[in-house]
Design an enzyme around this catalytic site. Structure first.
Site, PDB file in Angstrom:
ATOM      1  N   GLU A 127      94.192-110.626  37.483  1.00 30.62           N
ATOM      2  CA  GLU A 127      95.654-110.407  37.005  1.00 30.62           C
ATOM      3  C   GLU A 127      96.107-111.452  36.247  1.00 30.62           C
ATOM      4  O   GLU A 127      95.929-112.647  36.519  1.00 30.62           O
ATOM      5  CB  GLU A 127      96.440-109.885  38.249  1.00 30.62           C
ATOM      6  CG  GLU A 127      96.181-108.602  38.812  1.00 30.62           C
ATOM      7  CD  GLU A 127      96.937-108.195  40.000  1.00 30.62           C
ATOM      8  OE1 GLU A 127      97.293-106.974  40.170  1.00 30.62           O
ATOM      9  OE2 GLU A 127      97.526-109.137  40.767  1.00 30.62           O
ATOM     10  N   CYS A 140     101.576-116.731  33.534  1.00 33.68           N
ATOM     11  CA  CYS A 140     100.884-117.116  34.589  1.00 33.68           C
ATOM     12  C   CYS A 140      99.447-116.663  34.545  1.00 33.68           C
ATOM     13  O   CYS A 140      99.089-115.543  34.636  1.00 33.68           O
ATOM     14  CB  CYS A 140     101.791-116.561  35.866  1.00 33.68           C
ATOM     15  SG  CYS A 140     101.162-116.990  37.574  1.00 33.68           S
ATOM     16  N   CYS A 147      90.327-116.280  45.851  1.00 30.68           N
ATOM     17  CA  CYS A 147      90.642-117.571  46.160  1.00 30.68           C
ATOM     18  C   CYS A 147      89.759-117.789  47.379  1.00 30.68           C
ATOM     19  O   CYS A 147      89.819-117.012  48.339  1.00 30.68           O
ATOM     20  CB  CYS A 147      91.961-117.764  46.256  1.00 30.68           C
ATOM     21  SG  CYS A 147      92.502-119.434  46.579  1.00 30.68           S
ATOM     22  N   CYS A 151      95.477-119.359  52.594  1.00 32.29           N
ATOM     23  CA  CYS A 151      96.839-119.836  52.711  1.00 32.29           C
ATOM     24  C   CYS A 151      97.317-118.543  53.447  1.00 32.29           C
ATOM     25  O   CYS A 151      97.245-117.294  52.939  1.00 32.29           O
ATOM     26  CB  CYS A 151      97.540-120.069  51.403  1.00 32.29           C
ATOM     27  SG  CYS A 151      96.760-121.638  50.735  1.00 32.29           S
ATOM     28  N   CYS A 154      99.894-115.919  51.631  1.00 34.63           N
ATOM     29  CA  CYS A 154      99.463-115.649  50.060  1.00 34.63           C
ATOM     30  C   CYS A 154      98.508-114.411  50.181  1.00 34.63           C
ATOM     31  O   CYS A 154      97.528-114.327  50.723  1.00 34.63           O
ATOM     32  CB  CYS A 154      98.762-116.895  49.427  1.00 34.63           C
ATOM     33  SG  CYS A 154      98.059-116.348  47.556  1.00 34.63           S
ATOM     34  N   GLY A 202      93.833-117.704  42.402  1.00 31.33           N
ATOM     35  CA  GLY A 202      92.828-118.774  42.537  1.00 31.33           C
ATOM     36  C   GLY A 202      93.382-120.142  42.661  1.00 31.33           C
ATOM     37  O   GLY A 202      94.504-120.374  42.157  1.00 31.33           O
ATOM     38  N   SER A 234      98.970-125.808  39.009  1.00 28.79           N
ATOM     39  CA  SER A 234      99.424-125.615  40.531  1.00 28.79           C
ATOM     40  C   SER A 234      98.115-125.969  41.472  1.00 28.79           C
ATOM     41  O   SER A 234      97.374-125.074  41.420  1.00 28.79           O
ATOM     42  CB  SER A 234     100.186-124.580  40.622  1.00 28.79           C
ATOM     43  OG  SER A 234     100.437-124.543  42.015  1.00 28.79           O
ATOM     44  N   HIS A 258     104.771-126.939  50.819  1.00 29.26           N
ATOM     45  CA  HIS A 258     104.997-125.655  51.593  1.00 29.26           C
ATOM     46  C   HIS A 258     105.395-126.327  53.244  1.00 29.26           C
ATOM     47  O   HIS A 258     105.828-125.431  54.002  1.00 29.26           O
ATOM     48  CB  HIS A 258     103.949-124.637  51.914  1.00 29.26           C
ATOM     49  CG  HIS A 258     103.832-124.105  50.393  1.00 29.26           C
ATOM     50  ND1 HIS A 258     104.512-123.729  49.569  1.00 29.26           N
ATOM     51  CD2 HIS A 258     102.653-123.639  49.763  1.00 29.26           C
ATOM     52  CE1 HIS A 258     104.061-123.268  48.403  1.00 29.26           C
ATOM     53  NE2 HIS A 258     102.801-123.071  48.608  1.00 29.26           N
ATOM     54  N   CYS A 378     105.134-114.473  42.733  1.00 25.72           N
ATOM     55  CA  CYS A 378     104.191-115.575  43.455  1.00 25.72           C
ATOM     56  C   CYS A 378     103.312-114.895  44.640  1.00 25.72           C
ATOM     57  O   CYS A 378     104.351-114.609  45.547  1.00 25.72           O
ATOM     58  CB  CYS A 378     105.051-116.713  43.812  1.00 25.72           C
ATOM     59  SG  CYS A 378     105.885-117.431  42.530  1.00 25.72           S
TER      60      CYS A 378
HETATM   61  N1  SAH Z   1      96.255-121.673  44.183  1.00 23.47           N
HETATM   62  C1  SAH Z   1      97.184-122.496  43.444  1.00 23.47           C
HETATM   63  C2  SAH Z   1      97.962-121.898  42.428  1.00 23.47           C
HETATM   64  C3  SAH Z   1      98.313-120.374  42.564  1.00 23.47           C
HETATM   65  S1  SAH Z   1      99.580-119.704  43.585  1.00 23.47           S
HETATM   66  C4  SAH Z   1      98.196-122.838  44.551  1.00 23.47           C
HETATM   67  O1  SAH Z   1      98.084-122.510  45.501  1.00 23.47           O
HETATM   68  O2  SAH Z   1      99.007-123.761  44.212  1.00 23.47           O
HETATM   69  C5  SAH Z   1     101.119-119.947  42.822  1.00 23.47           C
HETATM   70  C6  SAH Z   1     102.080-120.440  43.803  1.00 23.47           C
HETATM   71  O3  SAH Z   1     102.594-119.487  44.813  1.00 23.47           O
HETATM   72  C7  SAH Z   1     101.666-121.512  45.088  1.00 23.47           C
HETATM   73  O4  SAH Z   1     102.659-122.360  45.218  1.00 23.47           O
HETATM   74  C8  SAH Z   1     101.580-120.577  46.261  1.00 23.47           C
HETATM   75  O5  SAH Z   1     101.670-121.436  47.462  1.00 23.47           O
HETATM   76  C9  SAH Z   1     102.758-119.733  46.073  1.00 23.47           C
HETATM   77  N2  SAH Z   1     102.597-118.350  46.780  1.00 23.47           N
HETATM   78  C10 SAH Z   1     101.465-117.873  47.201  1.00 23.47           C
HETATM   79  N3  SAH Z   1     102.027-116.773  48.000  1.00 23.47           N
HETATM   80  C11 SAH Z   1     103.099-116.737  48.015  1.00 23.47           C
HETATM   81  C12 SAH Z   1     104.130-115.651  48.750  1.00 23.47           C
HETATM   82  N4  SAH Z   1     103.876-114.664  49.239  1.00 23.47           N
HETATM   83  N5  SAH Z   1     105.510-115.846  48.276  1.00 23.47           N
HETATM   84  C13 SAH Z   1     106.087-116.980  47.422  1.00 23.47           C
HETATM   85  N6  SAH Z   1     105.056-117.809  46.998  1.00 23.47           N
HETATM   86  C14 SAH Z   1     103.837-117.486  47.144  1.00 23.47           C
HETATM   87 FE1  SF4 Z   2      94.567-119.700  47.124  1.00 21.80          FE
HETATM   88 FE2  SF4 Z   2      96.811-120.676  46.140  1.00 21.80          FE
HETATM   89 FE3  SF4 Z   2      96.763-118.580  47.364  1.00 21.80          FE
HETATM   90 FE4  SF4 Z   2      96.563-120.828  48.676  1.00 21.80          FE
HETATM   91  S1  SF4 Z   2      98.444-120.352  47.694  1.00 21.80           S
HETATM   92  S2  SF4 Z   2      95.094-118.806  49.205  1.00 21.80           S
HETATM   93  S3  SF4 Z   2      95.127-121.941  47.343  1.00 21.80           S
HETATM   94  S4  SF4 Z   2      95.977-118.798  45.508  1.00 21.80           S
END
Ligand code: SAH
Ligand code: SF4
Length: 405
Positions: A127, A140, A147, A151, A154, A202, A234, A258, A378
Site C-alpha cells: 500500500e 508515504c 514486515c 512491533c 502495528c 516494512g 523511518s 516509542h 500510521c
Molecule cells: N518500519 C518503520 C517505518 C514504518 S512505520 C518504523 O517502524 O519506523 C511508520 C510509523 O508508524 C512508525 O513510527 C510506527 O511505529 C508507527 N506506527 C505503527 N503502528 C502504529 C499504530 N497502530 N498507531 C500509530 N502509529 C503506529
Molecule cells: Fe515493522 Fe515498523 Fe510496523 Fe515495527 S512499526 S512492525 S518495524 S512496519
C-alpha cells in the site's frame, strides 16, 4: 484473493520475536522476461540497453533520452518517444517495459488522504498513502510487503508474507502517485507531491540496497528531483545500518523510539532486545548530517497506561539531553486496528506528555491522524493478503441479506 495463492515459492521462515532476521523471500522475475526500466540507475539503464545489443554510443544516447521520458514526462510506452527512431520502438518494446505497480484499489478519505492498494507483477500486495496538506503533499511509501519485525501495536507487523520491494517497485509508487495527481511533465514549482516519507509497510533498513537505489533515482536532479531535505526515512532502530543510511542515502532520519525503558521497549518494539535504547541513541548522535537545522524525529506512539506517563516524558527528555540529540518528538496517537491489544492514550494524557517535552525546549507536536476512515493511518496498513477484500465482504453481506430474506 489471497496473495499467498499466487506464489510459487515456498513461504519464507517467519523470524521470531527475539531475534528478527532481515530475511525476505526472493523476487520473482517478470513472467514475460522483459526488464523493467523503472528504478534502474542511469548507468544500469545504459548497461541494460547495451546488453540488449546497442553499441556503447547508442546505449549512452538512448539511455539519456529514455531517462528523460520516464522521469520528466511520465512516459510508460516507448511509442511516445518522438526523439527515438520509430524503427527502434519495437526493439525496445520486445525487451523492456516502463512498469507501474498495478492499482487494485484506490480510496479517498473524508480528509482528502488517498490510499492505493497496489499489486506487484508477481502478485504481492502493498500500500501507499498520499497525505495532502495546505503547504505540502506527503507520499508515504512502502519498502516491503509486510514486515519481518513484530512491533506489537502495528498492524503491518502482524502480516506473515514478506518480500522486499525492488527499487523499481519503490520508485514505481512515486511514479504512480505522480500519474494519479496529474503531475507530468515534472515541474520544479507548484507540485502537489512535495515530500516523501519511508513510513509505509516494512522496515526500510532491512531492504537497504533497494531503498538506497530507489531514493537515489527519486533525488536525481534530471528527473523527479526531490531534495533529500524533503525525504524522511523511518526506522524502528536497525542500529548497524544507520551510519550507512546517513552516508549513502543522506535523507532525514526518523526513529521509532516509542518507549524509554528496556522492559516496555522490549515488549512493544521487539527489535530492542537486539539493539537497545542506549545503542540506538548513540547511533542517532553519530548520524551524519543531523544538526539543529536538520533534527532527528523521534516517533512516539501514545499507548494508554503503557508508555504515556509524566515519568516517561521526563525520562525521554533526560535521554535526548544525555545524548545531546538535535531532536523533535512526534507524538502519534495510537491508531486502532481489529484485534489490537492497546488503546490510545486520552487527549489529556497526550497533552500533559507533550507539555513536559515542550517545556524542556524540545518540539513535541501531536500528529493528527489522517485517513483513519480508510485504514490509511500510521500502523493501519495491512493488505488483502490477510484481510477480506471489499468484493468478498460485499458478497458475504449479499448472502446474509438473501438468507434473511
Ligand atoms: N518500519 C518503520 C517505518 C514504518 S512505520 C518504523 O517502524 O519506523 C511508520 C510509523 O508508524 C512508525 O513510527 C510506527 O511505529 C508507527 N506506527 C505503527 N503502528 C502504529 C499504530 N497502530 N498507531 C500509530 N502509529 C503506529
Ligand atoms: Fe515493522 Fe515498523 Fe510496523 Fe515495527 S512499526 S512492525 S518495524 S512496519
Amino acid at each position: 484473493m489471497r496473495a499467498m495463492q499466487t506464489l510459487s515459492a515456498a513461504p519464507m521462515p517467519i523470524p521470531g520475536h527475539i531475534d528478527p532476521v532481515p530475511v525476505a523471500r526472493a523476487i520473482t522475475p517478470r513472467a514475460d522476461g522483459r526488464v523493467d526500466l523503472v528504478g534502474l540507475s542511469k548507468s544500469e539503464l545504459r548497461e541494460a540497453l547495451a546488453a540488449g545489443g546497442l553499441d556503447a554510443r547508442q546505449a549512452k544516447l538512448r539511455a539519456k533520452q529514455i531517462w528523460h521520458w520516464i522521469y520528466n514526462r511520465g512516459a510508460t510506452d516507448f511509442s511516445v518517444m518522438t526523439d527515438i527512431a520509430k524503427a527502434q520502438h519495437p526493439w525496445l518494446t520486445e525487451r523492456f517495459v516502463i512498469g507501474r505497480p498495478q492499482v487494485v484499489e484506490a480510496q479517498v478519505s473524508s480528509d482528502g488522504t488517498r490510499k492505493w492498494l497496489l499489486r506487484s507483477d508477481d502478485g504481492q500486495d502493498f500500500e501507499m498513502v498520499f497525505i495532502p496538506d495546505a503547504d505540502r503533499g506527503t507520499l508515504c511509501v512502502s519498502s516491503q510487503v509486510g514486515c519481518t519485525l513484530n512491533c506489537t501495536f502495528c498492524h503491518t507487523g502482524t502480516m506473515k508474507l514478506v518480500r522486499n520491494l525492488t527499487a523499481g517497485e519503490i520508485v514505481g509508487q512515486v511514479m504512480l502517485a505522480r500519474d494519479g495527481l496529474g503531475e507530468w511533465p515534472s515541474q520544479p514549482e507548484g507540485r502537489m507531491l512535495t515530500n516523501i516519507v519511508m513510513m509505509g509497510m516494512g522496515e526500510p533498513l532491512y531492504n537497504f540496497d533497494n531503498v538506497r537505489d530507489a531514493l537515489s533515482v527519486v533525488m536525481d536532479g534530471d528527473g523527479l528531483a526531490l531534495s533529500k531535505r524533503r525525504i524522511t526515512l523511518s526506522t524502528s532502530g536497525v542500529v548497524p545500518m544507520m551510519a550507512r543510511a546517513g552516508a549513502e542515502i543522506g535523507v532525514n532520519l526518523a526513529v521509532s523510539l516509542h518507549a524509554v525503558t528496556k522492559p516496555v521497549r522490549d515488549e512493544i518494539v521487539p527489535l530492542n532486545r537486539k539493539y537497545g535504547i542506549e545503542e540506538l541513541l548513540q547511533a542517532c548522535a553519530d548520524y551524519p548530517g543531523a544538526n539543529n537545522a536538520r533534527r532527528i524525529t523521534f516517533e512516539y506512539v501514545m499507548l494508554k497506561d503503557k508508555n504515556d506517563s509524566d515519568d516517561d516524558a521526563r525520562e525521554l527528555v533526560r535521554l535526548l539531553r544525555r545524548y545531546k540529540l538535535p531532536a523533535k518528538v512526534n507524538l502519534i496517537p495510537f491508531n486502532p486496528w481489529p484485534g489490537a491489544a492497546y488503546e490510545c492514550s486520552t487527549p489529556e494524557r497526550i497533552r500533559s506528555f507533550s507539555n513536559i517535552v515542550f517545556e524542556a525546549g524540545i518540539s513535541a507536536p501531536v500528529r493528527t491522524p489522517r485517513g483513519r476512515d480508510i485504514d490509511a493511518a500510521c500502523g493501519q496498513l495491512k493488505t488483502a493478503a490477510e484481510r477480506k477484500s471489499r468484493a468478498q465482504m460485499d458478497r458475504e453481506a449479499a448472502d446474509k441479506a438473501d438468507a434473511l430474506g
